[in-house]
Design a protein around this motif. Sequence first.
Motif: not given
Length: 488
Positions: A31-34, A45-50, A63-73, A85-91
């Motif tokens: 997210s810091r590189a967006v 991830g093991a330590k943080a959830d994107g 402009l676009a968010i790829i996710c496993e569940e929608l954000p509240a807003q 699975n966002t890891k597989k989607a990322l690949a």
Amino acid sequence: MIHLKDILFGVSIQQVIGNTSIAVNNITFDSRAVSLNDVFIAIRGAKADGHSFIKKAQDQGALAIICEELPAQQVSGITYVIVENTKKALAILAANYYGNPSENLKLVGVTGTNGKTTIASLLYQLFTKAGFTVGLISTVKICVGDKQYETKLTTPDSITINKYLREMNEAGAEFCFMEVSSHGIDQHRTSGLKFAGGIFTNLSHDHLDYHNSFAEYRDVKKRFFDELPKTAFALTNIDDKNGKLMLQNTKAKQKTYALKSDADYRAKIVENEFSGLLLNLNGNELWTKLIGNFNAYNIVAIYATADLLGLSEIENLRIISELSSVDGRFEYFISPNKKITAIVDYAHTPDALKNVLETINTIRTKNEELITVVGCGGDRDATKRPIMGKIASSLSTKVVFTSDNPRTEDPDKIIEDVEAGVEPQNQKKIISITNRKQAIKTACSIAEENDIILIAGKGHETYQEVNGVRSDFDDMEIVKEFLNQLDK
């Protein structure tokens, strides 16, 4: 101009909210590189959830968010793509974004507990010497032709892999040899890549801090071969009891190599010395500068791979005889006056340490001492520590237990875990010195003429990590410095 719908090709999509015909700038899971018009992929991830950083990505212009569940807003104007699975989607996204570069070269993956770096690096050397432009993705470095880049992971993230594969395409590379770790397979970092071949080296005790059991670790490795296409080859070491298992469900062309079993590619050790190995390789006699039984396996694996990739036998054998060892893999130095041999090796698993010590014991005359300096890394599989202690103390004449990369753990506690494996009859052989530099100095000071010092665990690494801080530390530089001082 790249459109979202194009880079989503092949991704298993559950729901889309918004427009996929939009042009996008970059893709990132950090997210810091967006920046403006980027695609943000929320990875768990093991330590943080994107998913916790979706708002930050939106605020920074995603402009676009790829996710496993929608954000509240959700924000108007942003496209949300929900996947299983966002890891597989990322690949798959990464491969599409960079133009599926693995399809434009022959990509060979090397997996197993030990030998991955050596085999991938030697294949890079071999095909470079044969006149090809070659890529390498390894624990030690990433290479694009003669350009070198630093790396921190055995198998980098999917974006990094595809970025460098694309650079290899642009450089005209015909081959790429890549280490494939169990973490990389499990986290889908290699999904979306087209492999021309896969190599299985061996399987032993490692990474049980990450995998729940040895069976899970084994099955993750097997998944790599299960997913190879029928156009690829699957080359496996059948001297390893898991070798045949790797081939059970693969669609790829099955090939085997061995030292002890009947195999498509077989080597027999004729001579084993500190100067090198004399091998009989599929009926051909070959001298190599590499040392030890484990390197005999590595040599037959690269010989087989080069043959399967179409290199002529004469060229293959000629170049193998010229290959030099990989940094930090049985790398050795002999002091000029006292002729003390110092060996630096990456052996950080029980099996690897056993292989190196048995190799040294096979070659040495037994008139000299074998002094081993070894420790275990922190925040890693703790169950292997006593096993390492038992192996080191039973196969060496003297042992100095020390710190490796303790990371966030107490180094003294790690050493205690290692010491717990030492059998009563070997207690008198050991001393423990937490400071690694002091431990190496001590090993040098107790070594006498013609003795052998093995410094195991860190190999090629040029740092030591303590509490998240990396400091310069090179085992080979340090042992050379101390031995040269003693030689004066």
